[in-house]
Design a protein around this motif. Structure first.
Motif, PDB file in Angstrom:
ATOM      1  N   ARG A  89       0.814  -1.219   0.000  1.00 26.05           N
ATOM      2  CA  ARG A  89       0.000   0.000   0.000  1.00 26.05           C
ATOM      3  C   ARG A  89       0.852   1.276   0.000  1.00 26.05           C
ATOM      4  O   ARG A  89       0.362   2.367   0.265  1.00 26.05           O
ATOM      5  CB  ARG A  89      -0.957  -0.019   1.190  1.00 26.05           C
ATOM      6  N   THR A  90       2.131   1.104  -0.329  1.00 27.71           N
ATOM      7  CA  THR A  90       3.031   2.260  -0.335  1.00 27.71           C
ATOM      8  C   THR A  90       2.589   3.314  -1.343  1.00 27.71           C
ATOM      9  O   THR A  90       2.558   4.519  -1.032  1.00 27.71           O
ATOM     10  CB  THR A  90       4.473   1.819  -0.615  1.00 27.71           C
ATOM     11  N   ALA A  91       2.231   2.898  -2.559  1.00 27.56           N
ATOM     12  CA  ALA A  91       1.828   3.875  -3.572  1.00 27.56           C
ATOM     13  C   ALA A  91       0.591   4.637  -3.117  1.00 27.56           C
ATOM     14  O   ALA A  91       0.507   5.866  -3.276  1.00 27.56           O
ATOM     15  CB  ALA A  91       1.579   3.179  -4.907  1.00 27.56           C
ATOM     16  N   GLU A  92      -0.358   3.920  -2.537  1.00 22.62           N
ATOM     17  CA  GLU A  92      -1.583   4.535  -2.033  1.00 22.62           C
ATOM     18  C   GLU A  92      -1.268   5.524  -0.917  1.00 22.62           C
ATOM     19  O   GLU A  92      -1.796   6.647  -0.889  1.00 22.62           O
ATOM     20  CB  GLU A  92      -2.508   3.429  -1.523  1.00 22.62           C
ATOM     21  N   ARG A  94       1.547   7.121  -0.379  1.00 18.01           N
ATOM     22  CA  ARG A  94       2.286   8.293  -0.863  1.00 18.01           C
ATOM     23  C   ARG A  94       1.386   9.247  -1.649  1.00 18.01           C
ATOM     24  O   ARG A  94       1.584  10.465  -1.603  1.00 18.01           O
ATOM     25  CB  ARG A  94       3.506   7.843  -1.675  1.00 18.01           C
ATOM     26  N   GLU A  95       0.418   8.724  -2.361  1.00 12.85           N
ATOM     27  CA  GLU A  95      -0.557   9.604  -3.007  1.00 12.85           C
ATOM     28  C   GLU A  95      -1.335  10.383  -1.948  1.00 12.85           C
ATOM     29  O   GLU A  95      -1.619  11.575  -2.117  1.00 12.85           O
ATOM     30  CB  GLU A  95      -1.511   8.788  -3.878  1.00 12.85           C
ATOM     31  N   ASN A  96      -1.655   9.720  -0.858  1.00 13.23           N
ATOM     32  CA  ASN A  96      -2.364  10.392   0.229  1.00 13.23           C
ATOM     33  C   ASN A  96      -1.507  11.473   0.864  1.00 13.23           C
ATOM     34  O   ASN A  96      -2.007  12.559   1.209  1.00 13.23           O
ATOM     35  CB  ASN A  96      -2.787   9.365   1.281  1.00 13.23           C
ATOM     36  N   GLU A  98       0.664  13.379  -0.498  1.00 10.38           N
ATOM     37  CA  GLU A  98       0.633  14.586  -1.334  1.00 10.38           C
ATOM     38  C   GLU A  98      -0.660  15.367  -1.093  1.00 10.38           C
ATOM     39  O   GLU A  98      -0.642  16.603  -1.005  1.00 10.38           O
ATOM     40  CB  GLU A  98       0.755  14.202  -2.807  1.00 10.38           C
ATOM     41  N   THR A 131       9.933  -0.617   5.299  1.00 13.89           N
ATOM     42  CA  THR A 131       8.891   0.086   4.556  1.00 13.89           C
ATOM     43  C   THR A 131       8.440   1.325   5.320  1.00 13.89           C
ATOM     44  O   THR A 131       8.266   2.406   4.738  1.00 13.89           O
ATOM     45  CB  THR A 131       7.695  -0.841   4.308  1.00 13.89           C
ATOM     46  N   ASN A 135       8.659   5.215   4.070  1.00 11.80           N
ATOM     47  CA  ASN A 135       7.441   5.998   3.907  1.00 11.80           C
ATOM     48  C   ASN A 135       7.375   7.176   4.876  1.00 11.80           C
ATOM     49  O   ASN A 135       6.856   8.241   4.532  1.00 11.80           O
ATOM     50  CB  ASN A 135       6.214   5.101   4.047  1.00 11.80           C
ATOM     51  N   THR A 142       7.841  15.530   2.283  1.00  9.15           N
ATOM     52  CA  THR A 142       6.729  16.169   1.581  1.00  9.15           C
ATOM     53  C   THR A 142       6.130  17.286   2.411  1.00  9.15           C
ATOM     54  O   THR A 142       5.923  18.405   1.917  1.00  9.15           O
ATOM     55  CB  THR A 142       5.654  15.131   1.234  1.00  9.15           C
TER      56      THR A 142
END
Length: 283
Positions: A89-92, A94-96, A98, A131, A135, A142
């Motif tokens: 769920r790393t991509a999810e 990281r989108e959050n 942002e 992980t 993250n 960010t």
């Protein structure tokens, strides 16, 4: 009365739940508070833009300051407590991150709680730790663009959640500092969670006051408003003040009765945050 100089905010994800979520900032304002915080207030990590706009409008229109916001933490009612240590769920996540930074830029919020995530049976703990470090570093970099701080919180409840004590969380902060020179991480000291997990709260406050970026309170047992249990919140908050803590104290309790009536322990004149807060003081 606890913490005469401390400033209090209302966690609108656990208080005023008798109202629709978008009505809660105005309810907090009507109860005399100028500041609110939320867990992630959407079902998805990246909800439709119209939902984000409606949330921002609710906070703005209520004339309250958003002082704390959680990153997406998965299915909280289902038992999830964060996704940042789950590789799938790393991509999810990281989108959050942002989107959270965008909300922070729009609202002035600078404190963001990153729930670590439960241990999963199919992954070695080392994999999850690596992980989480990656993250957390991404999240910190960010939100650093807007002067933000990432908070790491020990919590009670689900046993697969590995950060149980202040020392557990501080070890994560230290790891990020040593390995990646990440400095905008801080401890979220929820005095209820620490107490029910068996931590020595006065010792925690004495040893780690300079690492605490945000405080949350509820009485114990029961997790209701101050005065309903046996926790020495007066003593703990005064100790924090003496140690130089000038951040926010989030009211994160399950009200024993209607939310609006659960603030009787705090005189109305002490609920507002004051009009002369600096950006540093808002964190």
């Amino acid at each position: 009365m606890p913490g005469h100089q401390l400033r209090y905010d209302v966690n609108c994800s656990i208080l005023f739940t008798e109202l629709p979520l978008l009505d809660r900032p105005a309810a907090a304002k009507a109860a005399g508070f100028d500041a609110v915080e939320f867990w992630w207030p959407f079902a998805e990590a990246v909800p439709p833009a119209r939902e984000v706009e409606a949330f921002l409008a609710a906070v703005h229109d209520a004339d309250v300051q958003l002082v704390g916001l959680n990153f997406f933490a998965g299915d909280m009612p289902g038992g999830d407590r964060g996704v940042l240590s789950w590789p799938a769920r790393t991509a999810e996540f990281r989108e959050n991150v942002e989107l959270v930074a965008m909300i922070g830029a729009a609202t002035g919020c600078r404190s963001f709680n990153a729930l670590y995530g439960n241990r999963t049976a199919d992954l070695h703990p080392t994999v999850q730790e690596e992980t989480a470090v990656a993250n957390l570093a991404f999240a910190a970099a960010t939100v650093a663009r807007i002067g933000g701080t990432v908070l790491v919180e020990p919590v009670s409840g689900p046993q697969p959640y590995p950060l149980r004590t202040a020392a557990d969380a501080v070890a994560v902060l230290d790891q990020l500092l040593v390995e990646r020179d990440v400095r905008n991480l801080a401890l979220l000291a929820d005095l209820y969670h620490l107490t029910v997990n068996g931590d020595d709260v006065p010792k925690v406050l004495a040893e780690h006051a300079d690492r605490i970026g945000h405080v949350q309170i509820a009485d114990a047992p029961g997790r209701h408003q101050p005065g309903t249990g046996e926790l020495d919140l007066d003593g703990h908050l005064h100790q924090l003040e003496r140690a130089g803590y000038h951040g926010w104290v989030g009211l994160e309790y399950l009200p024993d009765g209607p939310s609006a009536e659960s603030f009787e322990w705090l005189p109305r004149h002490r609920r507002g945050s004051g009009a002369d807060q600096t950006d540093e003081g808002k964190r």
